[in-house]
Scaffold this active site. Structure first.
Site, PDB file in Angstrom:
ATOM      1  N   SER A 119       9.915  -9.811  11.252  1.00 25.27           N
ATOM      2  CA  SER A 119      10.395 -11.424  10.902  1.00 25.27           C
ATOM      3  C   SER A 119      10.729 -11.780  10.082  1.00 25.27           C
ATOM      4  O   SER A 119       9.720 -12.228   8.876  1.00 25.27           O
ATOM      5  CB  SER A 119       9.854 -12.323  12.404  1.00 25.27           C
ATOM      6  N   ILE A 120      11.473 -13.199   9.885  1.00 22.75           N
ATOM      7  CA  ILE A 120      11.084 -14.123   8.936  1.00 22.75           C
ATOM      8  C   ILE A 120      10.069 -15.152   8.313  1.00 22.75           C
ATOM      9  O   ILE A 120       9.925 -15.481   7.441  1.00 22.75           O
ATOM     10  CB  ILE A 120      12.942 -15.225   9.019  1.00 22.75           C
ATOM     11  N   LYS A 121       9.479 -15.215   9.551  1.00 28.24           N
ATOM     12  CA  LYS A 121       8.352 -16.504   9.492  1.00 28.24           C
ATOM     13  C   LYS A 121       7.094 -15.266   8.800  1.00 28.24           C
ATOM     14  O   LYS A 121       6.280 -16.118   8.258  1.00 28.24           O
ATOM     15  CB  LYS A 121       7.333 -16.007  11.187  1.00 28.24           C
ATOM     16  N   ASP A 122       6.892 -14.554   8.347  1.00 28.94           N
ATOM     17  CA  ASP A 122       5.865 -14.354   7.298  1.00 28.94           C
ATOM     18  C   ASP A 122       6.227 -14.256   6.338  1.00 28.94           C
ATOM     19  O   ASP A 122       5.160 -15.016   5.357  1.00 28.94           O
ATOM     20  CB  ASP A 122       6.421 -12.550   6.456  1.00 28.94           C
ATOM     21  N   ALA A 158       4.759 -18.335   6.698  1.00 27.81           N
ATOM     22  CA  ALA A 158       3.501 -17.973   7.284  1.00 27.81           C
ATOM     23  C   ALA A 158       2.395 -17.866   5.647  1.00 27.81           C
ATOM     24  O   ALA A 158       1.230 -18.932   6.284  1.00 27.81           O
ATOM     25  CB  ALA A 158       3.441 -17.168   8.172  1.00 27.81           C
TER      26      ALA A 158
END
Length: 452
Positions: free
Chosen positions: A42-45, A48
C-alpha cells in the site's frame, strides 16, 4: 551486484498504468499510480517510514521502543515493516469494520492488534483513536504515531509521491484523484504538483457517512453527516491536521456499493487487483467526467492490494448480502415464473403417466416423490434413451427408471454459478423458498432469465 540492504529500500518508484476499459466513457487519458507495488502492498509504506524517521530524528522514538497507532490496516503494515528492520515493537488499534485479512496480516508481521467498535464517537473511550492514545500513556518507552495529525504523513508524499507522478507524466498531469482519509496523500502530493503547475486540479473522493466533503464546502463540522459506512480506509468523522483544504479543488462522495462494484470491475477488466479505495476513486472520477476534456491527463491513486478484501468485496456472498451485486439469482428466476407449483410424479406411477405430464405442462424434467419426500428425478432425455431400447418400458413404474435427485441450491445462488450443477447429464436444480416449498430451475429458465 544490485540489491537492497533491507525491505524498506524498495518503497516508492511504483509504476503508472494506463486504464482502458473501466474509463472507456471518459474523453481523456487516465493513469493509475499502482501503490500496492510497495513492500507492504500500500501507499502507506511511504508515510509510515517517514513518520518513524522523523520520530527518531527528534528523539521521540528510542531504541527498543513500541510504536502505537490507530490504523485501518495499511499504515499499521508499513509501521510493522519499519519496526522489524529498526527493532521496535508494535501495538495497533483498529475497528471492527476492517477486513479480517488486514488484522491477520498485522499479526503475521508481529504486531499486537486490538479491535475496537466502529460506531462510536472519536472521543468515546472505546474508539480506536482513544484506545491508542491511552495506550501511549500507559506503555513505557512508547511513541504514539498519530498518522492523522503527524505532518510527516503529508511530507512523505510531498517528497516522494508528487515528484514521482510529475516525472512519470513528464509534467503533463492535469488532474490528481485521491480517495482520501487522513489527508496525507491528497495534501502532500497535491501541494507538490500545484507548485509545479498551479492549474492542476486536485479532486478528493469521500464516502457517504463521512463529514469531509461538507467541511470542505462549508467549513462546518456537521456531525449529522456522520453515520456508519462500509468502505475502508477513506472518509473521517473529524478533520485530521494533515489536511490543507486550499490544496483541494473538489470533493466528491461515492457510495459503498459503487466503490465495491468498481473495485471488482478494475480487477476483472484491467487485471489490476485493487482494494476498496481504488474503486471509490474511479467511481468518483466517473461521476465528475463532465469536467474533463480530451487533452486531460488524470492520475488516480490506487492505494492498496485486493488481497486485503478477499473476504469482503471479492466474496460474492458478502456482496449479495449487502445488495451490492446486480446479478440475477435463483430466486429471481422463480419469482419471474410467478411461483408456479412444482410438478412431481410418484415413484409408484407409470412411465406413461410421466410422459403425459411432460406433454401437458411442456416440461422436460420432473422430480420424483415418495411419501412426501423428493427421492429422485426423471428427464425427457433419459426416458427417450430407455424407450428406444425397450418400447414396453412405458408400462414400467417410475421407480424402475428413476434417476438421481436434482441438486438443491440456495435461493441467493447467482445464475452464473448454476453451470457447476446444470450440464449434459443433469438438466435442472431444485431450490426451496422461505415457506419450504420446492421449485425447479432448468436450462431453459436460465436462458430466459439472462435474456430479459
Amino acid at each position: 551486484m544490485k540489491y537492497c540492504d533491507n525491505i524498506l529500500e524498495t518503497i516508492g518508484n511504483t509504476p503508472m498504468v494506463k486504464l482502458h476499459r473501466v474509463t472507456a466513457s471518459l474523453p481523456c487519458t487516465v493513469l493509475a499510480k499502482v501503490e500496492f507495488f510497495n513492500p507492504g502492498n500500500s501507499i502507506k509504506d511511504r508515510m509510515a517510514v517517514k513518520m518513524v524517521d522523523v520520530a527518531e530524528e527528534k528523539g521521540l522514538l528510542k531504541p527498543g521502543g513500541t510504536l502505537i497507532e490507530g490504523t485501518s490496516g495499511n499504515t499499521g503494515m508499513g509501521l510493522a515493516l519499519a519496526a522489524i528492520i529498526r527493532g521496535y515493537k508494535c501495538i495497533f488499534t483498529t475497528t471492527d469494520k476492517q477486513s479480517k485479512e488486514k488484522v491477520d496480516i498485522l499479526k503475521a508481521v508481529g504486531a499486537e492488534v486490538i479491535v475496537c467498535p466502529t460506531n462510536v464517537e472519536p472521543e468515546d473511550p472505546r474508539s480506536y483513536y482513544s484506545v491508542s492514545k491511552r495506550l501511549a500513556t500507559e506503555v513505557p518507552n512508547s511513541f504514539y504515531v498519530n498518522q492523522y495529525d503527524n505532518l510527516a504523513n503529508r511530507d512523505a508524499h510531498y517528497e516522494q509521491t508528487g515528484p514521482e507522478i510529475w516525472e512519470q507524466t513528464d509534467g503533463k498531469i492535469t488532474h490528481l484523484v485521491v480517495a482520501t482519509g487522513t489527508g496525507g496523500t491528497v495534501t502532500g502530493t497535491g501541494k507538490y504538483l500545484k507548485e509545479k503547475n498551479p492549474d492542476i486540479k486536485v479532486w478528493a473522493i469521500d464516502s457517504y457517512g463521512s463529514l469531509l466533503k461538507k467541511y470542505f464546502e462549508t467549513g462546518q463540522l456537521d456531525m449529522s453527516e456522520v453515520y456508519p459506512y462500509i468502505t475502508e480506509g477513506i472518509g473521517e468523522d473529524f478533520v485530521p491536521e494533515n489536511y490543507d483544504m486550499k490544496v483541494i479543488d473538489k470533493f466528491e462522495k461515492v457510495t459503498d456499493k459503487d466503490a465495491a462494484v468498481m473495485a471488482r470491475r478494475i480487477t476483472k477488466e484491467e487485471g489490476i487487483f485493487v482494494g476498496y479505495s481504488a474503486g471509490s476513486a474511479i467511481a468518483g472520477l466517473l461521476q465528475l467526467k463532465e469536467g474533463l476534456k480530451p487533452t486531460d491527463v488524470v492520475v488516480v491513486i490506487f492505494h492498496d492490494h485486493g488481497s486485503r478484501y478477499v473476504g469482503k468485496i471479492y466474496n460474492d456472498q458478502w456482496m449479495l448480502e449487502r445488495g451490492f451485486l446486480d446479478v440475477k439469482t435463483v430466486k429471481d428466476v422463480v419469482n419471474g415464473r410467478r411461483n408456479q407449483p412444482l410438478v412431481t410424479i410418484s415413484a409408484d406411477e407409470k412411465v406413461s403417466e410421466a410422459i403425459a405430464r411432460m406433454k401437458k405442462y411442456d416440461i422436460e424434467h420432473i422430480p420424483v416423490e415418495q411419501g412426501g419426500e423428493l427421492i429422485g428425478s426423471i428427464s425427457e432425455n433419459g426416458l427417450f434413451n430407455r424407450l428406444i431400447d425397450d418400447a414396453n418400458l412405458k408400462d414400467a413404474l417410475i421407480s424402475q427408471v428413476i434417476q438421481p435427485s436434482f441438486p438443491l441450491v440456495s435461493q441467493d445462488t447467482p445464475i452464473e454459478k448454476l453451470s457447476v450443477y446444470i450440464n449434459r447429464e443433469n438438466g435442472a436444480v431444485l431450490t426451496k423458498d422461505d415457506s419450504g416449498n420446492h421449485h425447479i430451475v432448468t436450462k431453459y429458465d436460465i436462458i430466459q432469465a439472462l435474456g430479459r
